[in-house]
Design a protein around this motif. Structure first.
Motif, PDB file in Angstrom:
ATOM      1  N   ALA A 436       0.819  -1.205  -0.045  1.00  0.00           N
ATOM      2  CA  ALA A 436      -0.086  -0.154  -0.051  1.00  0.00           C
ATOM      3  C   ALA A 436       0.757   1.272  -0.084  1.00  0.00           C
ATOM      4  O   ALA A 436       0.673   2.287  -0.627  1.00  0.00           O
ATOM      5  N   HIS A 437       1.895   1.113   0.789  1.00  0.00           N
ATOM      6  CA  HIS A 437       2.769   2.611   0.860  1.00  0.00           C
ATOM      7  C   HIS A 437       3.833   2.667  -0.055  1.00  0.00           C
ATOM      8  O   HIS A 437       4.178   3.706  -0.722  1.00  0.00           O
ATOM      9  N   PHE A 438       4.672   1.287  -0.543  1.00  0.00           N
ATOM     10  CA  PHE A 438       5.532   1.514  -1.396  1.00  0.00           C
ATOM     11  C   PHE A 438       5.444   1.073  -2.640  1.00  0.00           C
ATOM     12  O   PHE A 438       6.387   1.221  -3.671  1.00  0.00           O
ATOM     13  N   GLY A 439       4.401   0.148  -2.781  1.00  0.00           N
ATOM     14  CA  GLY A 439       4.165  -0.563  -4.164  1.00  0.00           C
ATOM     15  C   GLY A 439       4.998  -1.887  -4.171  1.00  0.00           C
ATOM     16  O   GLY A 439       6.196  -2.047  -3.493  1.00  0.00           O
ATOM     17  N   THR A 440       4.363  -2.671  -4.880  1.00  0.00           N
ATOM     18  CA  THR A 440       4.950  -4.176  -5.359  1.00  0.00           C
ATOM     19  C   THR A 440       6.357  -4.161  -5.697  1.00  0.00           C
ATOM     20  O   THR A 440       7.500  -4.856  -4.974  1.00  0.00           O
ATOM     21  N   ARG A 441       6.685  -3.321  -6.674  1.00  0.00           N
ATOM     22  CA  ARG A 441       8.074  -3.526  -7.197  1.00  0.00           C
ATOM     23  C   ARG A 441       9.068  -2.914  -6.193  1.00  0.00           C
ATOM     24  O   ARG A 441      10.097  -3.401  -5.936  1.00  0.00           O
ATOM     25  N   ALA A 442       8.767  -1.744  -5.602  1.00  0.00           N
ATOM     26  CA  ALA A 442       9.809  -1.175  -4.654  1.00  0.00           C
ATOM     27  C   ALA A 442      10.092  -2.042  -3.364  1.00  0.00           C
ATOM     28  O   ALA A 442      10.926  -2.056  -2.727  1.00  0.00           O
ATOM     29  N   ALA A 443       8.931  -2.600  -2.906  1.00  0.00           N
ATOM     30  CA  ALA A 443       9.007  -3.727  -1.664  1.00  0.00           C
ATOM     31  C   ALA A 443       9.254  -5.019  -2.048  1.00  0.00           C
ATOM     32  O   ALA A 443       9.387  -5.613  -1.051  1.00  0.00           O
ATOM     33  N   ALA A 444       9.659  -5.196  -3.318  1.00  0.00           N
ATOM     34  CA  ALA A 444       9.836  -6.757  -3.694  1.00  0.00           C
ATOM     35  C   ALA A 444      11.110  -7.193  -2.916  1.00  0.00           C
ATOM     36  O   ALA A 444      10.741  -8.587  -2.739  1.00  0.00           O
ATOM     37  N   PRO A 445      12.165  -6.816  -2.647  1.00  0.00           N
ATOM     38  CA  PRO A 445      13.159  -7.505  -1.869  1.00  0.00           C
ATOM     39  C   PRO A 445      12.693  -7.983  -0.631  1.00  0.00           C
ATOM     40  O   PRO A 445      12.961  -8.937  -0.006  1.00  0.00           O
ATOM     41  N   ASP A 446      12.048  -7.014   0.301  1.00  0.00           N
ATOM     42  CA  ASP A 446      11.506  -7.502   1.387  1.00  0.00           C
ATOM     43  C   ASP A 446      10.268  -8.557   1.273  1.00  0.00           C
ATOM     44  O   ASP A 446      10.241  -9.202   2.219  1.00  0.00           O
ATOM     45  N   LEU A 447       9.484  -8.127   0.167  1.00  0.00           N
ATOM     46  CA  LEU A 447       8.410  -8.861   0.144  1.00  0.00           C
ATOM     47  C   LEU A 447       9.023 -10.436  -0.213  1.00  0.00           C
ATOM     48  O   LEU A 447       8.131 -11.700   0.445  1.00  0.00           O
ATOM     49  N   TYR A 448       9.938 -10.709  -0.827  1.00  0.00           N
ATOM     50  CA  TYR A 448      10.435 -11.912  -1.205  1.00  0.00           C
ATOM     51  C   TYR A 448      10.975 -12.770   0.273  1.00  0.00           C
ATOM     52  O   TYR A 448      10.575 -13.883   0.188  1.00  0.00           O
ATOM     53  N   GLY A 449      11.289 -12.236   1.193  1.00  0.00           N
ATOM     54  CA  GLY A 449      11.922 -12.815   2.647  1.00  0.00           C
ATOM     55  C   GLY A 449      10.686 -12.984   3.212  1.00  0.00           C
ATOM     56  O   GLY A 449      10.458 -14.103   3.824  1.00  0.00           O
ATOM     57  N   VAL A 450       9.489 -12.209   3.250  1.00  0.00           N
ATOM     58  CA  VAL A 450       8.173 -12.381   3.751  1.00  0.00           C
ATOM     59  C   VAL A 450       7.512 -13.586   3.142  1.00  0.00           C
ATOM     60  O   VAL A 450       6.849 -14.522   4.106  1.00  0.00           O
ATOM     61  N   HIS A 451       7.526 -13.621   2.074  1.00  0.00           N
ATOM     62  CA  HIS A 451       6.688 -14.863   1.421  1.00  0.00           C
ATOM     63  C   HIS A 451       7.435 -16.104   1.788  1.00  0.00           C
ATOM     64  O   HIS A 451       6.742 -17.070   1.921  1.00  0.00           O
ATOM     65  N   ARG A 452       8.877 -15.865   1.734  1.00  0.00           N
ATOM     66  CA  ARG A 452       9.282 -17.372   2.231  1.00  0.00           C
ATOM     67  C   ARG A 452       9.275 -17.637   3.723  1.00  0.00           C
ATOM     68  O   ARG A 452       8.959 -18.882   4.027  1.00  0.00           O
ATOM     69  N   LEU A 453       9.027 -16.774   4.651  1.00  0.00           N
ATOM     70  CA  LEU A 453       8.464 -16.952   5.933  1.00  0.00           C
ATOM     71  C   LEU A 453       6.998 -17.569   5.937  1.00  0.00           C
ATOM     72  O   LEU A 453       6.613 -18.322   6.633  1.00  0.00           O
ATOM     73  N   VAL A 454       6.128 -17.149   4.959  1.00  0.00           N
ATOM     74  CA  VAL A 454       4.611 -17.574   4.825  1.00  0.00           C
ATOM     75  C   VAL A 454       5.014 -19.125   4.415  1.00  0.00           C
ATOM     76  O   VAL A 454       4.320 -19.742   4.809  1.00  0.00           O
ATOM     77  N   LEU A 455       5.888 -19.467   3.553  1.00  0.00           N
ATOM     78  CA  LEU A 455       5.986 -20.649   3.221  1.00  0.00           C
ATOM     79  C   LEU A 455       6.381 -21.884   4.394  1.00  0.00           C
ATOM     80  O   LEU A 455       6.055 -22.609   4.370  1.00  0.00           O
ATOM     81  N   ASP A 456       7.202 -21.028   4.960  1.00  0.00           N
ATOM     82  CA  ASP A 456       7.741 -22.043   6.216  1.00  0.00           C
ATOM     83  C   ASP A 456       6.658 -22.263   7.113  1.00  0.00           C
ATOM     84  O   ASP A 456       6.541 -23.473   7.484  1.00  0.00           O
ATOM     85  N   VAL A 457       5.699 -21.595   7.470  1.00  0.00           N
ATOM     86  CA  VAL A 457       4.523 -21.403   8.407  1.00  0.00           C
ATOM     87  C   VAL A 457       3.913 -22.518   7.640  1.00  0.00           C
ATOM     88  O   VAL A 457       3.193 -23.422   8.319  1.00  0.00           O
ATOM     89  N   ALA A 458       3.550 -22.315   6.362  1.00  0.00           N
ATOM     90  CA  ALA A 458       2.451 -23.130   5.726  1.00  0.00           C
ATOM     91  C   ALA A 458       2.873 -24.476   5.741  1.00  0.00           C
ATOM     92  O   ALA A 458       2.039 -25.434   5.787  1.00  0.00           O
ATOM     93  N   GLU A 459       4.151 -24.694   5.487  1.00  0.00           N
ATOM     94  CA  GLU A 459       4.647 -26.082   5.311  1.00  0.00           C
ATOM     95  C   GLU A 459       4.680 -26.769   6.710  1.00  0.00           C
ATOM     96  O   GLU A 459       4.468 -27.928   6.816  1.00  0.00           O
ATOM     97  N   ARG A 460       4.961 -25.809   7.731  1.00  0.00           N
ATOM     98  CA  ARG A 460       4.996 -26.429   9.071  1.00  0.00           C
ATOM     99  C   ARG A 460       3.759 -26.946   9.578  1.00  0.00           C
ATOM    100  O   ARG A 460       3.415 -27.894  10.012  1.00  0.00           O
ATOM    101  N   ARG A 461       2.756 -25.947   9.166  1.00  0.00           N
ATOM    102  CA  ARG A 461       1.362 -26.251   9.761  1.00  0.00           C
ATOM    103  C   ARG A 461       0.488 -27.162   8.688  1.00  0.00           C
ATOM    104  O   ARG A 461      -0.810 -27.182   8.828  1.00  0.00           O
ATOM    105  N   ASP A 462       1.105 -27.487   7.493  1.00  0.00           N
ATOM    106  CA  ASP A 462       0.307 -28.290   6.378  1.00  0.00           C
ATOM    107  C   ASP A 462      -0.725 -27.446   6.040  1.00  0.00           C
ATOM    108  O   ASP A 462      -2.183 -27.964   5.985  1.00  0.00           O
ATOM    109  N   LEU A 463      -0.569 -26.284   5.436  1.00  0.00           N
ATOM    110  CA  LEU A 463      -1.616 -25.263   5.043  1.00  0.00           C
ATOM    111  C   LEU A 463      -1.584 -25.207   3.680  1.00  0.00           C
ATOM    112  O   LEU A 463      -0.910 -24.277   2.960  1.00  0.00           O
TER     113      LEU A 463
END
Length: 688
Positions: A436-463
């Motif tokens: 919302a504040h930075f845009g997808t392109r500008a925030a992409a480096p941080d978002l990449y790390g956040v999506h990896r964390l989402v994947l970790d939780v999803a795999e751990r909880r089988d979601l």
């Protein structure tokens, strides 16, 4: 709150930027370090050209004043390095080493060099060396955990200088010039003490002050905390503290003994807040963090944090929002207290309160950007005043300043393993606020790390649904940065997860994205096959608009493969589908692509007729730029048919349309290989 705060152990007296403070002592060390800069290196002495930057090491335990000495050295020699000074910290507050890739990315950001999200450590460090190859820059690498970190960031440029701060030697790096710190000289140590308390208390009993310095072994951090104890006890004499320290015995280090006395002198609520700060995520703490951890008001937490600054327990961080840094020497002492005095359940509850507060702040940060949404405004007004931002600009500034701590909170929440529901909400709100504040392109480096964390939780909880969403988001970022093979693997994994979740949207999106990856790799037959699978699903679900778009993607793949008959058939189906859905502009664009393929197939007359039909639909859609592009295509066709006069008329019409719209340059019509792949699945929970 006074203007005095101690930088890394008590040598610098300023709450502002390090360069604005008063530096005490270390005259001999500074002289030696400056001489080391001038001294010839081993390569020079042997007649070789120095292959890398020179490294000066300032070694000492946390609290010894090592960072302050490094900053003072940098201040004195910075003018020699025309391209400026770069700083990065290589350990978290709790001593955890910072990954080399993250440190390299921070340095590249400071150099305003764009780095693709998800790049590996080797790629990032190589990009950093390339960026510094022709620059004369001074690097301050603070709190290095080991030689590997420094070596990976070392520029291959002898014109640069690296000042590294570490607890021990940097074994393995050639020609390192070490400077090991002990205690301060007595005069500087007494000045440090008198600078943090009423100097009269030192003046009336100078011998007692020297005795206190001796008990503290002239250790800067110990002296800073000693001054804090005297601040808490304004009626106590300096001699009283020296006497108590002697009574504690010599079994423990002076820093631990002074901290014990200061901690026991604090009021119980303040002492609890102090030890709970050990649970804060990496990066500076703020009043909201302290308030949530302790379960007190934000204003009360800020007052206590300001008191801690006066006592030498925290350092204020120059920032548009209130922030405080926990000194590196303090963190292990606080962690030991929490393990001894607090039950695990209480600590877990404190972490949960902190993460919940962070989620609500991110909700508020995002909601203030949704000015057109009555629901968002109503939700914002329902929040406590302390959680609301006065304006979207203030919210963006807060998000920018608190970014390291927010990312640290996300990593902390995922690593905990027992707060996954909160972690999922936090990750979801962090993604939304940054977009919302930075845009997808500008925030992409941080978002990449956040999506990896989402994947970790999803795999751990089988979601599987959230796993599919995270994989799709990661794959999209891979595809945008040219890592198409990696993207293809993640799209296939997302397809499997989507099928396990029985999620038709994720499944269809993954199949289409697999086709897009094959298209990018030049495998047009497989691309058309995967687009066809996605089309079958859309038709079965009566999703006609998406089906029309997929007909166009299939046609594009056939066009690249030179199968013009199949391409024409699918473009006609795409045009008919868009017309049935009432999307006039999309219908006109499909006709324009149909005309393009007709021209490729050697049917210029049919292409001309289709172009004219597309112009009429573009006029109905009021898409002036598309009309102009079609007139230019018609002009090119008439040129090939040998009618330059009519071609000139259409070209003039296009130029007039563009001029009326204020456009410059010829408009393009090519949808490209990536057309139609702009969908996004939000990672983690959709809960607000």
């Amino acid at each position: 709150m006074t203007e005095q705060a101690v930088d890394e152990g008590g040598v610098r007296l300023s709450a502002k930027a390090p360069a604005d403070g008063v530096f005490l002592g270390r005259t001999r060390e500074l002289k030696e370090l400056r001489a080391d800069i001038e001294r010839a290196g081993l390569d020079t002495l042997s007649g070789k050209k120095a292959p890398r930057a020179r490294v000066l090491l300032i070694a000492g335990r946390p609290g010894s004043g090592r960072t302050a000495l490094a900053e003072e050295l940098v201040r004195q020699v910075a003018h020699r390095y025309e391209h400026g000074v770069l700083r990065v910290r290589l350990s978290e507050t709790d001593g955890t080493p910072v990954p080399v890739g993250r440190a390299a990315r921070e340095l590249l950001n400071a150099l305003e060099r764009t780095v693709p999200p998800g790049a590996g450590d080797d790629d990032l460090t190589e990009a950093l060396r390339d960026a510094l190859a022709d620059r004369r820059t001074l690097l301050l690498l603070d709190d290095a955990a080991g030689a590997e970190q420094v070596d990976a960031l070392l520029p291959d440029n002898p014109g640069c200088l690296v000042v590294a701060v570490s607890a021990g030697p940097l074994t393995g790096i050639a020609d390192v010039r070490p400077c090991t710190l002990g205690g301060l000289d007595t005069k500087s140590a007494v000045e440090l003490l008198s600078g943090r308390i009423d100097p009269v208390r030192v003046t009336v009993d100078p011998r007692a002050a020297e005795g206190l310095v001796e008990e503290c072994q002239a250790h800067p951090a110990a002296l800073t905390l000693a001054a804090g104890w005297l601040t808490v006890r304004p009626k106590a004499a300096v001699a009283d503290l020296a006497k108590q320290l002697r009574a504690e015995g010599d079994e423990t280090a002076p820093l631990a003994r002074v901290f014990k006395l200061l901690y026991t002198a604090l009021p119980a609520p303040a002492a609890r807040i102090l030890r709970l700060l050990a649970l804060a995520p990496a990066g500076p703490v703020d009043p909201h963090t302290a308030s949530a951890l302790a379960g007190c008001s934000v204003s009360g937490a800020r007052t206590t944090l300001d008191d801690f600054v006066r006592f030498g327990l925290l350092r204020p961080v120059p920032s548009p929002v209130p922030e405080y840094e926990i000194p590196g020497f303090l963190h292990p002492l606080l962690r030991a207290l929490t393990e001894t005095l607090d039950r695990p359940a209480e600590l877990q509850l404190a972490r949960a309160r902190m993460l919940e507060r962070t989620v609500r702040l991110l909700q508020s940060c995002r909601a203030i950007t949704e000015t057109d949404s009555p629901q968002a405004r109503e939700k914002l007004l329902g929040m406590p005043r302390a959680l609301r931002f006065p304006s979207p600009r203030a919210a963006e500034e807060w998000l920018r300043v608190r970014r390291p701590a927010l990312l640290g909170a996300a990593r902390l929440a995922v690593a905990d393993g027992e707060l996954d529901t909160l972690a999922r909400r936090l990750l979801s709100q962090l993604v939304r606020a940054m977009v919302a504040h930075f845009g997808t392109r500008a925030a992409a480096p941080d978002l990449y790390g956040v999506h990896r964390l989402v994947l970790d939780v999803a795999e751990r909880r089988d979601l599987p649904r959230e796993q599919a969403a995270a994989l799709l988001n990661l794959a999209d970022l891979d595809a945008q940065t040219g890592r198409t093979n990696e993207a293809l693997l993640r799209y296939r994994a997302a397809l499997d997860a989507g099928r396990r979740a029985n999620d038709p949207y994720a499944t269809g999106r993954a199949m289409e994205s697999v086709g897009g990856a094959h298209l990018e790799l030049g495998d047009y037959e497989r691309a058309a096959d995967w687009f066809g699978r996605a089309l079958g699903q859309r038709l079965a679900r009566a999703e006609h608009a998406d089906a029309a778009r997929l007909y166009g993607r299939i046609a594009t793949a056939h066009t690249y493969a030179g199968r013009y008959g199949e391409a024409l058939r699918n473009w006609r189906a795409a045009a008919a589908g868009h017309r049935r859905c009432g999307d006039l502009a999309a219908h006109a664009r499909a006709l324009s692509e149909l005309a393009r393929v007709q021209e490729y197939a050697g049917r210029p007359v049919e292409s001309l007729r289709t172009c004219k039909e597309a112009v009429e639909w573009a006029r109905r859609a009021e898409d002036v730029r598309l009309q102009a592009a079609l007139h230019l295509r018609i002009a090119d066709t008439f040129d090939r048919l040998g009618d330059p006069v009519t071609a000139g008329v259409h070209r003039g019409t296009a130029e007039r349309m563009l001029a009326e719209e204020g456009e410059e340059g010829p408009p393009g019509l090519d949808q490209g290989k990536h057309a139609g792949n702009a969908c996004e699945i939000r990672s983690a929970s959709a809960e607000d």
